[in-house]
Design a protein around this motif. Structure first.
Motif, PDB file in Angstrom:
ATOM      1  N   SER A 242       0.824  -1.206   0.000  1.00 37.46           N
ATOM      2  CA  SER A 242       0.000   0.000   0.000  1.00 37.46           C
ATOM      3  C   SER A 242       0.857   1.255   0.000  1.00 37.46           C
ATOM      4  CB  SER A 242      -0.940   0.005   1.210  1.00 37.46           C
ATOM      5  OG  SER A 242      -0.227  -0.052   2.410  1.00 37.46           O
ATOM      6  N   ALA A 243       1.973   1.244   0.758  1.00 45.68           N
ATOM      7  CA  ALA A 243       2.849   2.408   0.793  1.00 45.68           C
ATOM      8  C   ALA A 243       3.533   2.618  -0.550  1.00 45.68           C
ATOM      9  CB  ALA A 243       3.898   2.237   1.896  1.00 45.68           C
ATOM     10  N   LEU A 244       3.936   1.518  -1.168  1.00 45.81           N
ATOM     11  CA  LEU A 244       4.661   1.597  -2.430  1.00 45.81           C
ATOM     12  C   LEU A 244       3.787   2.138  -3.554  1.00 45.81           C
ATOM     13  CD1 LEU A 244       7.512   0.894  -3.406  1.00 45.81           C
ATOM     14  CD2 LEU A 244       6.631  -1.296  -4.183  1.00 45.81           C
ATOM     15  N   ILE A 245       2.556   1.650  -3.646  1.00 46.15           N
ATOM     16  CA  ILE A 245       1.690   2.089  -4.735  1.00 46.15           C
ATOM     17  C   ILE A 245       1.335   3.559  -4.597  1.00 46.15           C
ATOM     18  CG2 ILE A 245      -0.574   1.552  -3.719  1.00 46.15           C
ATOM     19  CD1 ILE A 245       0.495   0.809  -7.341  1.00 46.15           C
ATOM     20  N   THR A 246       1.232   4.050  -3.335  1.00 46.13           N
ATOM     21  CA  THR A 246       0.951   5.467  -3.103  1.00 46.13           C
ATOM     22  C   THR A 246       2.070   6.326  -3.660  1.00 46.13           C
ATOM     23  OG1 THR A 246      -0.281   4.931  -1.086  1.00 46.13           O
ATOM     24  CG2 THR A 246       0.439   7.205  -1.342  1.00 46.13           C
ATOM     25  N   SER A 247       3.314   5.933  -3.414  1.00 48.18           N
ATOM     26  CA  SER A 247       4.446   6.714  -3.913  1.00 48.18           C
ATOM     27  C   SER A 247       4.565   6.595  -5.425  1.00 48.18           C
ATOM     28  CB  SER A 247       5.749   6.239  -3.258  1.00 48.18           C
ATOM     29  OG  SER A 247       6.076   4.923  -3.662  1.00 48.18           O
ATOM     30  N   ILE A 248       4.241   5.418  -5.964  1.00 48.28           N
ATOM     31  CA  ILE A 248       4.363   5.218  -7.410  1.00 48.28           C
ATOM     32  C   ILE A 248       3.384   6.105  -8.161  1.00 48.28           C
ATOM     33  CG2 ILE A 248       3.902   3.568  -9.266  1.00 48.28           C
ATOM     34  CD1 ILE A 248       5.210   1.425  -7.521  1.00 48.28           C
ATOM     35  N   TYR A 249       2.123   6.192  -7.675  1.00 51.09           N
ATOM     36  CA  TYR A 249       1.207   6.994  -8.478  1.00 51.09           C
ATOM     37  C   TYR A 249       1.421   8.488  -8.279  1.00 51.09           C
ATOM     38  CZ  TYR A 249      -2.623   7.254  -4.833  1.00 51.09           C
ATOM     39  OH  TYR A 249      -3.403   7.466  -3.737  1.00 51.09           O
ATOM     40  N   SER A 250       2.170   8.920  -7.255  1.00 51.45           N
ATOM     41  CA  SER A 250       2.603  10.316  -7.159  1.00 51.45           C
ATOM     42  C   SER A 250       3.628  10.600  -8.255  1.00 51.45           C
ATOM     43  CB  SER A 250       3.224  10.590  -5.782  1.00 51.45           C
ATOM     44  OG  SER A 250       2.273  10.458  -4.771  1.00 51.45           O
ATOM     45  N   ILE A 251       4.523   9.622  -8.462  1.00 56.77           N
ATOM     46  CA  ILE A 251       5.520   9.764  -9.524  1.00 56.77           C
ATOM     47  C   ILE A 251       4.843   9.786 -10.886  1.00 56.77           C
ATOM     48  CG2 ILE A 251       7.468   8.614 -10.660  1.00 56.77           C
ATOM     49  CD1 ILE A 251       8.275   7.547  -7.887  1.00 56.77           C
ATOM     50  N   VAL A 252       3.837   8.931 -11.075  1.00 51.78           N
ATOM     51  CA  VAL A 252       3.120   8.886 -12.363  1.00 51.78           C
ATOM     52  C   VAL A 252       2.397  10.197 -12.620  1.00 51.78           C
ATOM     53  CG1 VAL A 252       1.232   7.761 -13.610  1.00 51.78           C
ATOM     54  CG2 VAL A 252       2.884   6.383 -12.353  1.00 51.78           C
ATOM     55  N   ASP A 253       1.757  10.759 -11.578  1.00 56.31           N
ATOM     56  CA  ASP A 253       1.107  12.066 -11.714  1.00 56.31           C
ATOM     57  C   ASP A 253       2.076  13.097 -12.268  1.00 56.31           C
ATOM     58  OD1 ASP A 253      -1.411  11.403 -10.928  1.00 56.31           O
ATOM     59  OD2 ASP A 253      -1.415  12.549  -9.068  1.00 56.31           O
ATOM     60  N   MET A 254       3.259  13.169 -11.655  1.00 53.51           N
ATOM     61  CA  MET A 254       4.245  14.167 -12.076  1.00 53.51           C
ATOM     62  C   MET A 254       4.751  13.884 -13.483  1.00 53.51           C
ATOM     63  SD  MET A 254       7.601  15.583 -10.086  1.00 53.51           S
ATOM     64  CE  MET A 254       6.573  16.633  -9.067  1.00 53.51           C
ATOM     65  N   ALA A 255       4.947  12.602 -13.797  1.00 48.07           N
ATOM     66  CA  ALA A 255       5.438  12.245 -15.133  1.00 48.07           C
ATOM     67  C   ALA A 255       4.426  12.626 -16.208  1.00 48.07           C
ATOM     68  CB  ALA A 255       5.738  10.750 -15.189  1.00 48.07           C
ATOM     69  N   MET A 256       3.146  12.333 -15.973  1.00 42.42           N
ATOM     70  CA  MET A 256       2.107  12.627 -16.962  1.00 42.42           C
ATOM     71  C   MET A 256       1.920  14.127 -17.157  1.00 42.42           C
ATOM     72  SD  MET A 256       0.880   9.737 -18.116  1.00 42.42           S
ATOM     73  CE  MET A 256       0.784   7.997 -17.679  1.00 42.42           C
TER      74      MET A 256
END
Length: 338
Positions: free
Chosen positions: A22-36
């Motif tokens: 759960s912690a990992l996916i939260t950080s991953i989709y923050s990175i995806v937000d910024m990338a997109m």
């Protein structure tokens, strides 16, 4: 799952995988937000999301304050010989009430003063416009972000870590694919990324609510005695976790402001990427400690009630729980304890 009599290795890794996922996916989709957003709007898009980053730190820190603080007390009571379910649920109810009050305050501040807050966080000119576009759909779902943090902590302590992880994964996966769909396919830009994040958080919240319809659910809303006293206990217990997250937000605000003053938007875009990588690394080690919380609270009470128990009877002693208990309860180093 029995914290005191169950096999500690099985319990530990079950909770670790749940907390880590759960912690990992939260950080991953923050990175995806910024990338997109960065791909769509360029450096100004990445800089805009770097400006918004402290908002997440503040919201999550208050959710953890109520969730971690209350759930530790919840598990401590459940670990007693009588396992007073009503009393433990008084802390759960107090956490819910505290979360509602905090969510309403944060909600009102962001809805009414989003421009002023983002300027204070370092936004300028077009960066401010993009940051406000990203935040606009998120305003509707702000309480869900706080409640998700609180509920995840309680679901783990109510012996349902799989649902906590599944709920966060469902919201995170939707956010990742929703980002691409709304940002590029629907041509919504920063607004689309914010919309995907808001919907993803709502999905996680609704998924976690399903726990309350399960037979194994023991969480109940009851009328708490000495509500303010219980809220004070929750605040004291959860303050250290709260302080770590809110301090990260304050540090990010200071860096954002100085970078915009001396280096400009492009430099802030670079810093935004670094902040997300830093969050990813932190999310990899935070679950190691948080995994110990449900069982260590029960173990602590076990050794208070049975001071003669040896190390072989304490699974957490062998698996590293001693350090956690000593940090929160220095009296465990006294004679006759673990």
């Amino acid at each position: 799952m029995d914290f005191l009599n169950g096999k500690i290795k099985t319990i530990y890794f079950k909770y670790l995988s749940a907390a880590f996922g759960s912690a990992l996916i939260t950080s991953i989709y923050s990175i995806v937000d910024m990338a997109m957003v960065g791909q769509y709007h360029g450096p100004e898009g990445s800089a805009a999301l770097a400006v918004v980053a402290p908002v997440w730190n503040i919201i999550y820190s208050f959710g953890l304050l109520m969730g971690i603080g209350g759930s530790i007390l919840f598990s401590t009571i459940r670990g007693k010989a009588d396992g007073n379910e009503r009393k433990s649920n008084e802390y759960f109810t107090a956490s819910v009430i505290g979360s509602i009050v905090l969510a309403l305050i944060i909600w009102a501040l962001i809805i009414c003063f989003d421009r002023q807050l983002l300027v204070f966080f370092g936004a300028q000119d077009h960066t401010l416009t993009l940051a406000r576009e990203y935040v606009r759909p998120i305003k509707v779902a702000i309480p869900f972000f706080l409640f998700n943090q609180m509920l995840v902590a309680y679901l783990r302590n109510d012996k349902n870590p799989a649902l906590a992880t599944g709920a966060v994964l469902a919201g995170g996966i939707f956010n990742i694919f929703g980002d691409y769909f709304f940002v590029f396919v629907c041509d919504m830009g920063a607004y689309g990324a914010g919309l995907a994040t808001a919907i993803g958080s709502t999905i996680s919240f609704l998924a976690m609510l399903s726990h309350f319809f399960m037979k194994k659910n023991t969480l109940r809303l009851v009328r708490p005695e000495r509500l303010f006293g219980k809220l004070k206990e929750i605040l004291v217990t959860g303050f250290s976790t709260f302080f770590i997250d809110v301090a990260m937000g304050i540090l990010t605000i200071l860096f954002n402001r100085q970078i915009m003053i001396y280096l400009g938007t492009n430099a802030l875009a670079v810093y935004g990427v670094i902040v997300n990588i830093s969050t990813f690394v932190q999310c990899c080690h935070f679950p190691v400690l948080r995994t110990l919380l449900p069982a260590s609270a029960a173990e602590y009470l076990f050794h208070i009630l049975f001071p003669g128990a040896d190390e072989a009877q304490s699974g957490l002693y062998r698996f590293g729980g001693q350090g956690t208990c000593h940090q929160r309860h220095p009296d465990l180093s006294a004679p006759g304890s673990v």
